[in-house]
Design a protein around this motif. Structure first.
Motif, PDB file in Angstrom:
ATOM      1  N   ARG A  53       0.835  -1.212   0.000  1.00  0.00           N
ATOM      2  CA  ARG A  53       0.000   0.000   0.000  1.00  0.00           C
ATOM      3  C   ARG A  53       0.866   1.257   0.000  1.00  0.00           C
ATOM      4  O   ARG A  53       0.545   2.247  -0.663  1.00  0.00           O
ATOM      5  N   VAL A  54       1.958   1.217   0.740  1.00  0.00           N
ATOM      6  CA  VAL A  54       2.876   2.369   0.755  1.00  0.00           C
ATOM      7  C   VAL A  54       3.471   2.569  -0.637  1.00  0.00           C
ATOM      8  O   VAL A  54       3.552   3.696  -1.124  1.00  0.00           O
ATOM      9  N   GLN A  55       3.857   1.485  -1.267  1.00  0.00           N
ATOM     10  CA  GLN A  55       4.454   1.585  -2.595  1.00  0.00           C
ATOM     11  C   GLN A  55       3.462   2.144  -3.623  1.00  0.00           C
ATOM     12  O   GLN A  55       3.844   2.882  -4.523  1.00  0.00           O
ATOM     13  N   ARG A  56       2.191   1.814  -3.459  1.00  0.00           N
ATOM     14  CA  ARG A  56       1.172   2.334  -4.377  1.00  0.00           C
ATOM     15  C   ARG A  56       0.776   3.771  -4.035  1.00  0.00           C
ATOM     16  O   ARG A  56       0.000   4.396  -4.749  1.00  0.00           O
ATOM     17  N   GLY A  57       1.253   4.299  -2.904  1.00  0.00           N
ATOM     18  CA  GLY A  57       0.932   5.666  -2.512  1.00  0.00           C
ATOM     19  C   GLY A  57      -0.367   5.782  -1.734  1.00  0.00           C
ATOM     20  O   GLY A  57      -0.843   6.890  -1.495  1.00  0.00           O
ATOM     21  N   GLU A  58      -0.946   4.676  -1.304  1.00  0.00           N
ATOM     22  CA  GLU A  58      -2.197   4.699  -0.558  1.00  0.00           C
ATOM     23  C   GLU A  58      -1.988   4.972   0.924  1.00  0.00           C
ATOM     24  O   GLU A  58      -2.924   5.396   1.603  1.00  0.00           O
ATOM     25  N   SER A  59      -0.804   4.693   1.436  1.00  0.00           N
ATOM     26  CA  SER A  59      -0.498   4.869   2.865  1.00  0.00           C
ATOM     27  C   SER A  59       0.909   5.407   3.015  1.00  0.00           C
ATOM     28  O   SER A  59       1.673   5.457   2.051  1.00  0.00           O
ATOM     29  N   LYS A  60       1.242   5.809   4.253  1.00  0.00           N
ATOM     30  CA  LYS A  60       2.589   6.258   4.598  1.00  0.00           C
ATOM     31  C   LYS A  60       3.086   5.389   5.740  1.00  0.00           C
ATOM     32  O   LYS A  60       2.308   4.926   6.572  1.00  0.00           O
ATOM     33  N   TRP A  61       4.401   5.200   5.808  1.00  0.00           N
ATOM     34  CA  TRP A  61       4.968   4.386   6.878  1.00  0.00           C
ATOM     35  C   TRP A  61       4.685   5.005   8.241  1.00  0.00           C
ATOM     36  O   TRP A  61       4.507   4.293   9.222  1.00  0.00           O
ATOM     37  N   SER A  62       4.617   6.310   8.318  1.00  0.00           N
ATOM     38  CA  SER A  62       4.383   6.960   9.609  1.00  0.00           C
ATOM     39  C   SER A  62       2.992   6.665  10.156  1.00  0.00           C
ATOM     40  O   SER A  62       2.735   6.865  11.340  1.00  0.00           O
ATOM     41  N   ASP A  63       2.082   6.167   9.313  1.00  0.00           N
ATOM     42  CA  ASP A  63       0.722   5.838   9.752  1.00  0.00           C
ATOM     43  C   ASP A  63       0.528   4.350  10.010  1.00  0.00           C
ATOM     44  O   ASP A  63      -0.604   3.887  10.154  1.00  0.00           O
ATOM     45  N   ILE A  64       1.605   3.585  10.075  1.00  0.00           N
ATOM     46  CA  ILE A  64       1.480   2.129  10.183  1.00  0.00           C
ATOM     47  C   ILE A  64       0.779   1.690  11.468  1.00  0.00           C
ATOM     48  O   ILE A  64       0.137   0.642  11.504  1.00  0.00           O
ATOM     49  N   GLU A  65       0.845   2.502  12.515  1.00  0.00           N
ATOM     50  CA  GLU A  65       0.188   2.118  13.764  1.00  0.00           C
ATOM     51  C   GLU A  65      -1.331   2.104  13.635  1.00  0.00           C
ATOM     52  O   GLU A  65      -2.019   1.526  14.468  1.00  0.00           O
ATOM     53  N   LEU A  66      -1.849   2.717  12.594  1.00  0.00           N
ATOM     54  CA  LEU A  66      -3.288   2.735  12.360  1.00  0.00           C
ATOM     55  C   LEU A  66      -3.739   1.572  11.479  1.00  0.00           C
ATOM     56  O   LEU A  66      -4.934   1.396  11.250  1.00  0.00           O
ATOM     57  N   ALA A  67      -2.780   0.788  10.985  1.00  0.00           N
ATOM     58  CA  ALA A  67      -3.098  -0.307  10.065  1.00  0.00           C
ATOM     59  C   ALA A  67      -3.866  -1.411  10.785  1.00  0.00           C
ATOM     60  O   ALA A  67      -3.620  -1.707  11.951  1.00  0.00           O
ATOM     61  N   ARG A  68      -4.807  -1.980  10.061  1.00  0.00           N
ATOM     62  CA  ARG A  68      -5.546  -3.132  10.583  1.00  0.00           C
ATOM     63  C   ARG A  68      -5.527  -4.211   9.528  1.00  0.00           C
ATOM     64  O   ARG A  68      -5.972  -3.948   8.417  1.00  0.00           O
ATOM     65  N   PRO A  69      -4.982  -5.360   9.796  1.00  0.00           N
ATOM     66  CA  PRO A  69      -4.384  -5.792  11.051  1.00  0.00           C
ATOM     67  C   PRO A  69      -3.019  -5.135  11.247  1.00  0.00           C
ATOM     68  O   PRO A  69      -2.300  -4.866  10.292  1.00  0.00           O
ATOM     69  N   LEU A  70      -2.691  -4.900  12.501  1.00  0.00           N
ATOM     70  CA  LEU A  70      -1.410  -4.290  12.847  1.00  0.00           C
ATOM     71  C   LEU A  70      -0.305  -5.333  12.683  1.00  0.00           C
ATOM     72  O   LEU A  70      -0.388  -6.411  13.264  1.00  0.00           O
ATOM     73  N   PRO A  71       0.706  -5.040  11.865  1.00  0.00           N
ATOM     74  CA  PRO A  71       1.798  -6.003  11.708  1.00  0.00           C
ATOM     75  C   PRO A  71       2.486  -6.259  13.053  1.00  0.00           C
ATOM     76  O   PRO A  71       2.733  -5.318  13.819  1.00  0.00           O
ATOM     77  N   PRO A  72       2.781  -7.515  13.372  1.00  0.00           N
ATOM     78  CA  PRO A  72       3.413  -7.823  14.666  1.00  0.00           C
ATOM     79  C   PRO A  72       4.786  -7.175  14.828  1.00  0.00           C
ATOM     80  O   PRO A  72       5.222  -6.906  15.946  1.00  0.00           O
ATOM     81  N   GLU A  73       5.441  -6.859  13.719  1.00  0.00           N
ATOM     82  CA  GLU A  73       6.760  -6.224  13.797  1.00  0.00           C
ATOM     83  C   GLU A  73       6.685  -4.858  14.460  1.00  0.00           C
ATOM     84  O   GLU A  73       7.640  -4.414  15.106  1.00  0.00           O
ATOM     85  N   VAL A  74       5.559  -4.175  14.321  1.00  0.00           N
ATOM     86  CA  VAL A  74       5.413  -2.836  14.886  1.00  0.00           C
ATOM     87  C   VAL A  74       5.541  -2.893  16.405  1.00  0.00           C
ATOM     88  O   VAL A  74       6.301  -2.130  17.010  1.00  0.00           O
TER      89      VAL A  74
END
Length: 146
Positions: free
Chosen positions: A77-98
């Motif tokens: 999604r970041v690569q397609r320009g739909e999201s930013k890495w700084s907003d990853i905490e809002l992602a659902r499902p939240l990646p366990p790496e975060v």
């Protein structure tokens, strides 16, 4: 007796060979500089300093073979320009790496700070001047629009 020339240049040296010799000498000087820097490097200080989590780090983490599907999907999604890495905490499902990165003392999450609340400017004390376009003394409109 050795001849003395005004430069490092040999008198009958092919220009291509001379350029190659110059490149080798420059590479040796660069290598000497790198050795001096490595000898002065405090490895323990580097190991104790937490790694900074930023966009580049997250992108490379997502390309690892053992990255979670949630992180790989977010990276797409970041690569397609739909999201930013700084907003990853809002992602659902939240990646366990975060959560692992945020809870680890080995990583610094400073480039993804908590959003600061926005300051709302206080309104002017008197709103009347914004709406009053009538001059009461002369009984004429103040505005040139009328």
């Amino acid at each position: 007796m050795k001849p003395v020339w005004s430069s490092d240049r040999e008198p009958d040296l092919d220009p291509a060979v001379e350029e190659a010799v110059r490149a080798v000498r420059a590479a040796i000087a660069d290598l000497d500089t790198a050795v001096i820097r490595a000898q002065n490097l405090d490895v323990q200080a580097i190991l104790e300093e937490p790694a900074e989590v930023n966009d580049r780090y997250m992108s490379s983490l997502a390309t690892m073979p053992d990255a979670s599907p949630a992180l790989q999907a977010y990276a797409a999604r970041v690569q397609r320009g739909e999201s930013k890495w700084s907003d990853i905490e809002l992602a659902r499902p939240l990646p366990p790496e975060v959560l692992e990165l945020k809870n680890s003392p080995l990583f610094s999450w400073q480039l993804f700070p908590e959003p600061e609340p926005q300051q709302i400017p206080s309104p002017p004390q008197n709103y009347q001047h914004l709406y009053d376009d009538y001059d009461e003394e002369n009984h004429t409109p103040d505005s040139w629009l009328v």
